[in-house]
Design a protein around this motif. Structure first.
Motif, short mmCIF file in Angstrom:
data_model
loop_
_atom_site.label_atom_id
_atom_site.label_comp_id
_atom_site.label_asym_id
_atom_site.label_seq_id
_atom_site.Cartn_x
_atom_site.Cartn_y
_atom_site.Cartn_z
N TYR A 37 0.85 -1.20 0.00
CA TYR A 37 0.00 0.00 0.00
C TYR A 37 0.88 1.24 0.00
CZ TYR A 37 -4.20 2.72 1.35
OH TYR A 37 -5.27 3.58 1.41
N ASN A 38 0.95 1.91 -1.14
CA ASN A 38 1.61 3.22 -1.21
C ASN A 38 0.60 4.23 -0.69
OD1 ASN A 38 2.31 5.87 -2.14
ND2 ASN A 38 3.73 4.97 -3.61
N VAL A 39 0.87 4.78 0.50
CA VAL A 39 -0.11 5.65 1.16
C VAL A 39 0.00 7.10 0.72
CG1 VAL A 39 -0.46 4.20 3.18
CG2 VAL A 39 1.42 5.86 3.17
N ARG A 93 -2.75 10.48 5.16
CA ARG A 93 -3.70 9.37 4.94
C ARG A 93 -3.95 8.57 6.22
NH1 ARG A 93 -4.45 12.17 0.55
NH2 ARG A 93 -2.50 12.35 -0.59
N ALA A 94 -3.69 9.16 7.38
CA ALA A 94 -3.82 8.41 8.63
C ALA A 94 -5.21 7.82 8.80
CB ALA A 94 -3.46 9.32 9.81
N ASP A 95 -6.23 8.60 8.49
CA ASP A 95 -7.60 8.09 8.64
C ASP A 95 -7.90 6.97 7.66
OD1 ASP A 95 -7.99 9.93 10.64
OD2 ASP A 95 -9.10 11.36 9.39
N ARG A 96 -7.42 7.12 6.44
CA ARG A 96 -7.67 6.08 5.43
C ARG A 96 -6.93 4.80 5.80
NH1 ARG A 96 -10.56 9.59 4.45
NH2 ARG A 96 -11.65 8.19 5.88
N LEU A 97 -5.71 4.91 6.31
CA LEU A 97 -4.96 3.71 6.69
C LEU A 97 -5.65 3.02 7.86
CD1 LEU A 97 -2.56 1.81 6.50
CD2 LEU A 97 -1.26 3.41 7.93
N ALA A 98 -6.04 3.78 8.88
CA ALA A 98 -6.73 3.19 10.03
C ALA A 98 -8.03 2.50 9.60
CB ALA A 98 -7.01 4.27 11.07
N GLU A 99 -8.73 3.14 8.69
CA GLU A 99 -9.97 2.58 8.14
C GLU A 99 -9.70 1.25 7.45
OE1 GLU A 99 -13.21 5.23 6.10
OE2 GLU A 99 -11.70 4.66 4.61
N TYR A 100 -8.65 1.22 6.64
CA TYR A 100 -8.33 0.00 5.90
C TYR A 100 -7.94 -1.13 6.86
CZ TYR A 100 -6.26 -3.23 2.59
OH TYR A 100 -5.97 -4.35 1.85
N LEU A 101 -7.12 -0.83 7.84
CA LEU A 101 -6.68 -1.85 8.79
C LEU A 101 -7.86 -2.41 9.57
CD1 LEU A 101 -3.42 -0.20 10.21
CD2 LEU A 101 -3.59 -1.98 8.45
N ALA A 102 -8.79 -1.54 9.97
CA ALA A 102 -9.94 -1.98 10.74
C ALA A 102 -10.89 -2.84 9.91
CB ALA A 102 -10.68 -0.78 11.31
N GLU A 103 -11.08 -2.45 8.66
CA GLU A 103 -12.06 -3.14 7.82
C GLU A 103 -11.52 -4.43 7.22
OE1 GLU A 103 -14.34 0.99 6.47
OE2 GLU A 103 -13.45 -0.31 4.95
N GLN A 104 -10.27 -4.45 6.82
CA GLN A 104 -9.71 -5.60 6.13
C GLN A 104 -8.88 -6.51 7.05
OE1 GLN A 104 -10.42 -6.49 3.00
NE2 GLN A 104 -11.79 -4.72 2.84
N GLN A 105 -8.30 -5.96 8.10
CA GLN A 105 -7.49 -6.69 9.06
C GLN A 105 -6.46 -7.60 8.38
OE1 GLN A 105 -9.75 -8.58 12.18
NE2 GLN A 105 -10.99 -6.77 12.55
N PRO A 106 -5.66 -7.03 7.48
CA PRO A 106 -4.61 -7.85 6.86
C PRO A 106 -3.57 -8.27 7.90
CG PRO A 106 -4.25 -5.53 6.39
CD PRO A 106 -5.58 -5.62 7.09
N ASP A 107 -2.87 -9.34 7.61
CA ASP A 107 -1.87 -9.83 8.55
C ASP A 107 -0.57 -9.03 8.47
OD1 ASP A 107 -3.23 -12.37 9.60
OD2 ASP A 107 -3.42 -12.57 7.43
N ILE A 108 -0.18 -8.65 7.25
CA ILE A 108 1.05 -7.90 7.03
C ILE A 108 0.75 -6.79 6.03
CG2 ILE A 108 3.45 -8.00 6.21
CD1 ILE A 108 3.39 -11.01 6.85
N VAL A 109 1.26 -5.59 6.30
CA VAL A 109 1.07 -4.48 5.38
C VAL A 109 2.43 -3.85 5.09
CG1 VAL A 109 -0.11 -2.30 4.93
CG2 VAL A 109 -1.20 -4.04 6.36
N CYS A 110 2.76 -3.77 3.81
CA CYS A 110 3.99 -3.11 3.38
C CYS A 110 3.61 -1.72 2.86
CB CYS A 110 4.67 -3.91 2.27
SG CYS A 110 5.22 -5.53 2.81
N LEU A 111 4.08 -0.69 3.54
CA LEU A 111 3.75 0.69 3.18
C LEU A 111 4.89 1.33 2.41
CD1 LEU A 111 2.25 1.96 6.57
CD2 LEU A 111 1.01 1.02 4.60
N GLN A 112 4.54 2.21 1.49
CA GLN A 112 5.53 2.99 0.76
C GLN A 112 5.12 4.46 0.75
OE1 GLN A 112 3.85 0.49 -1.51
NE2 GLN A 112 4.96 -1.02 -0.27
#
Length: 260
Positions: free
Chosen positions: A6-8, A14-33
């Motif tokens: 996820y290139n944020v 994008r703090a709100d969008r990232l928090a939203e994504y983590l809460a809704e999708q609950q991925p195990d690992i996220v690689c941010l760029q």
């Protein structure tokens, strides 16, 4: 195990969008760029509040990569930066181990404009990545190279809305594509194309010219799997809807799911 690239485009913006994504999708690992923040400004407390732990390699105002893992245990850091150029000041590569899987978050140089030192840096960085990728394969482990590779692998319509529009862009030059293929041909599997071999799959839509509304996108976010990881491939895709949300990144989260 769901692993996301996820290139944020600015983690604080994008703090709100990232928090939203983590809460809704609950991925195990996220690689941010493209964190665009110095190490000390990384929002570690917010990440922990969302149920994740992180390692990161920041840079004030530019670049920056991180790896997040869900739960109480932080990823085990293996390296920051690629070998081969100790003077490279760009924060573009971080590598960690999570639950026995080696994961790298990659933010490859854009390279524009073509014909300048920026394009030469892109190709040199690509070569350093190729050499390190070969070393990772020799470990005979499950490895995922995830990130914004800034390369469009194939012509329209599969990976780009218009080859003509992008013809002079560094992302689609023959040298960029060849560098990507040289890594693939080491034995890596392009997870998205393994699951979706035909037809358009885009991961990026520019903010200008109504690109999102016209679906004028291209695919530059890739997850490459080592043979052992590829044996565990269950699915891969793009969480495209997140690109259409208010104040979203211009990239959509792109993911692979591996069986345990």
């Amino acid at each position: 195990m769901k692993i996301v690239s996820y290139n944020v485009n600015g983690i604080r913006a994008r703090a709100d969008r990232l928090a939203e994504y983590l809460a809704e999708q609950q991925p195990d690992i996220v690689c941010l760029q493209e964190l665009k923040c110095a190490d000390e400004a990384f929002p570690a407390a917010d990440i922990e509040a969302a149920g994740y732990r992180a390692v990161w390699h920041g840079q004030k105002g530019f670049n920056g990569v991180a790896i997040l893992s869900r739960g109480d245990t932080a990823p085990t850091l293996r390296r920051m930066g690629l070998p081969g150029d100790p003077d490279d000041s760009h924060s573009r590569y971080i590598e960690a181990e999570v639950d026995g899987t080696i994961v790298a978050s990659i933010y490859l140089p854009n390279g524009n404009p073509v014909g300048t030192e920026k394009f030469a840096y892109k190709l040199a960085w690509f070569e350093r990545l190729r050499l390190h990728a070969a070393d990772l394969l020799r470990e005979e482990r499950a490895v995922v190279l995830a990130g914004d590779w800034n390369v469009i692998p194939t012509p329209e319509p599969d990976d780009v809305f218009s080859a003509r529009a992008m013809a002079k862009d560094a992302l689609m030059q023959p040298e960029s594509r060849e560098a990507f293929r040289r890594i693939l041909h080491q034995g890596w599997t392009d997870a998205i194309r393994a699951r979706h071999p035909d037809g358009p799959v885009y991961t990026f839509w520019d903010y200008t010219a109504g690109c999102w509304q016209r679906d004028a996108g291209f695919r530059i976010d890739h997850l490459l799997l080592s043979p052992i990881a590829a044996d565990r491939l269950a699915d891969a895709g793009v969480d495209k809807d997140y690109r259409g949300r208010e104040k979203a990144s211009d990239h959509a989260p792109t993911w692979v799911r591996l069986e345990a």
